[in-house]
Write a protein that holds these residues in place. Structure first.
Motif, PDB file in Angstrom:
ATOM      1  N   LEU A  29       0.719  -1.102   0.000  1.00 61.65           N
ATOM      2  CA  LEU A  29       0.042   0.037  -0.094  1.00 61.65           C
ATOM      3  C   LEU A  29       0.980   1.120  -0.118  1.00 61.65           C
ATOM      4  O   LEU A  29       2.200   1.373   0.315  1.00 61.65           O
ATOM      5  CB  LEU A  29      -0.766  -0.103   1.150  1.00 61.65           C
ATOM      6  CG  LEU A  29      -1.811  -1.139   1.088  1.00 61.65           C
ATOM      7  CD1 LEU A  29      -2.587  -1.131   2.704  1.00 61.65           C
ATOM      8  CD2 LEU A  29      -3.018  -0.895   0.274  1.00 61.65           C
ATOM      9  N   PRO A  30       0.301   2.560  -0.465  1.00 61.18           N
ATOM     10  CA  PRO A  30       1.056   3.752  -0.287  1.00 61.18           C
ATOM     11  C   PRO A  30       1.537   3.845   1.014  1.00 61.18           C
ATOM     12  O   PRO A  30       0.703   3.641   2.193  1.00 61.18           O
ATOM     13  CB  PRO A  30       0.103   4.839  -0.925  1.00 61.18           C
ATOM     14  CG  PRO A  30      -0.643   3.673  -1.900  1.00 61.18           C
ATOM     15  CD  PRO A  30      -0.919   2.576  -1.034  1.00 61.18           C
ATOM     16  N   GLU A  31       2.281   4.806   1.555  1.00 63.98           N
ATOM     17  CA  GLU A  31       3.110   4.901   2.722  1.00 63.98           C
ATOM     18  C   GLU A  31       1.708   5.560   3.548  1.00 63.98           C
ATOM     19  O   GLU A  31       1.740   5.182   4.748  1.00 63.98           O
ATOM     20  CB  GLU A  31       4.263   5.816   2.773  1.00 63.98           C
ATOM     21  CG  GLU A  31       5.369   4.814   2.124  1.00 63.98           C
ATOM     22  CD  GLU A  31       6.611   5.873   2.182  1.00 63.98           C
ATOM     23  OE1 GLU A  31       6.577   6.959   2.983  1.00 63.98           O
ATOM     24  OE2 GLU A  31       7.518   5.492   2.110  1.00 63.98           O
ATOM     25  N   GLY A  32       1.070   6.427   2.921  1.00 63.39           N
ATOM     26  CA  GLY A  32       0.111   7.061   3.926  1.00 63.39           C
ATOM     27  C   GLY A  32      -1.063   6.271   4.338  1.00 63.39           C
ATOM     28  O   GLY A  32      -1.559   6.329   5.239  1.00 63.39           O
ATOM     29  N   ILE A  33      -1.304   5.213   3.492  1.00 65.02           N
ATOM     30  CA  ILE A  33      -2.331   4.380   3.494  1.00 65.02           C
ATOM     31  C   ILE A  33      -1.739   3.284   4.599  1.00 65.02           C
ATOM     32  O   ILE A  33      -2.658   2.632   5.660  1.00 65.02           O
ATOM     33  CB  ILE A  33      -2.861   3.432   2.467  1.00 65.02           C
ATOM     34  CG1 ILE A  33      -3.353   4.462   1.398  1.00 65.02           C
ATOM     35  CG2 ILE A  33      -4.044   2.643   2.742  1.00 65.02           C
ATOM     36  CD1 ILE A  33      -4.429   5.464   2.014  1.00 65.02           C
ATOM     37  N   GLN A  34      -0.704   2.978   4.714  1.00 63.57           N
ATOM     38  CA  GLN A  34      -0.127   2.078   5.587  1.00 63.57           C
ATOM     39  C   GLN A  34      -0.114   2.526   6.810  1.00 63.57           C
ATOM     40  O   GLN A  34      -0.417   1.809   7.830  1.00 63.57           O
ATOM     41  CB  GLN A  34       1.531   1.681   5.314  1.00 63.57           C
ATOM     42  CG  GLN A  34       1.677   1.016   4.032  1.00 63.57           C
ATOM     43  CD  GLN A  34       3.212   0.727   4.023  1.00 63.57           C
ATOM     44  OE1 GLN A  34       3.957   0.360   4.723  1.00 63.57           O
ATOM     45  NE2 GLN A  34       3.790   1.005   2.562  1.00 63.57           N
ATOM     46  N   ALA A  35       0.022   3.708   7.218  1.00 69.92           N
ATOM     47  CA  ALA A  35       0.036   4.292   8.517  1.00 69.92           C
ATOM     48  C   ALA A  35      -1.418   4.251   8.917  1.00 69.92           C
ATOM     49  O   ALA A  35      -1.766   3.962  10.015  1.00 69.92           O
ATOM     50  CB  ALA A  35       0.265   5.879   8.187  1.00 69.92           C
TER      51      ALA A  35
END
Length: 269
Positions: free
Chosen positions: A209-215
């Protein structure tokens, strides 16, 4: 002097033990109801996980490359253990609890006895933990029969499922205390439970997933639950495994009192 300073502590301990026993009696009542109607529960506990594991793990998995050095079925099975522990607890403490509270008036009858609201709701959450154990335990057995589980650490999925059930039971109890009608509980599943099912690392690693979605994904309660069951099922234990346990316990400690407070407002007129 020592006698007078220890008596309050002793009384508090005895009060806690008596309260816990009454909560366990509430859990036992739910267990007895389940045992009387177990035939109607077989589909959800046994057949559905078998079908899902076969369809997703082997059907879809036959088109998937290995993930983290494992066949797709071996990767997805531990995540499904966490998700079915979630579903087992959540359904029980949303629709099941609502029916006992509003339709069948079971709660009114129980509260006419010396049982308090906190003891009643704690018993409901304890039963949610038991339901999680049943769902995850059956799926664990099926996965082992299919040859998808190899580590002896997988036995620790059993206590892990109980912890997951207590966490989601506590969260769902709060949602139920706020629901104006039973149909409103569908929003809880549509807006909260279903998104978690797809964005908590059940079907693919979160690093895809994109980093923002991972967070954001790591803020979802199912994410540490899935990491915990996958660690136990594969035997790949790390500091993140312990952190997952800490998060699950902390969320339970936060949401259970909130759920009890919400239910007290609703039940005590």
């Amino acid at each position: 002097m020592r006698h007078f300073t220890t008596m309050p502590d002793l009384q508090n301990t005895n009060g806690f033990l008596h309260s816990l026993v009454r909560s366990l009696h509430i859990r036992e009542r739910s267990r007895d109801v389940f045992l009387r109607n177990w035939k109607t529960e077989t589909g959800g506990i046994v057949v559905e996980p078998l079908l899902v594991l076969t369809a997703v793990g082997f059907g879809l998995g036959s088109y998937m490359a290995d993930i983290q050095g494992k066949p797709y079925a071996e990767f997805v099975a531990p995540g499904l253990l966490a998700s079915y522990a979630m579903f087992g607890a959540t359904f029980e403490t949303t629709f099941g609890t609502y029916l006992r509270m509003e339709t069948r008036r079971t709660f009114s009858s129980i509260l006419a006895t010396p049982v308090s609201v906190s003891e009643l709701i704690t018993g409901e959450v304890l039963w949610a933990g038991t339901r999680s154990l049943m769902h995850a335990g059956v799926l664990l057995l099926v996965a082992w029969i299919f040859g998808l589980i190899h580590s002896p650490y997988a036995l620790l999925v059993i206590p892990s499922a109980i912890l997951i059930g207590l966490m989601f039971g506590s969260i769902a109890i709060l949602a139920t205390s706020l629901a104006p009608s039973i149909s409103a509980l569908t929003n809880f599943f549509t807006l909260f439970i279903t998104p978690m099912f797809f964005f908590s690392g059940i079907f693919y690693p979160l690093d895809r997933l994109p980093e923002g979605i991972q967070a954001i994904a790591w803020l979802l309660p199912l994410t540490p639950a899935a990491y915990l069951t996958r660690s136990m099922a594969t035997g790949e234990v790390s500091w993140l495994t312990l952190m997952s346990v800490v998060i699950i316990v902390a969320l339970t400690a936060i949401f259970l009192p909130l759920g009890i407070r919400g239910m007290r407002r609703r039940l005590v007129k």
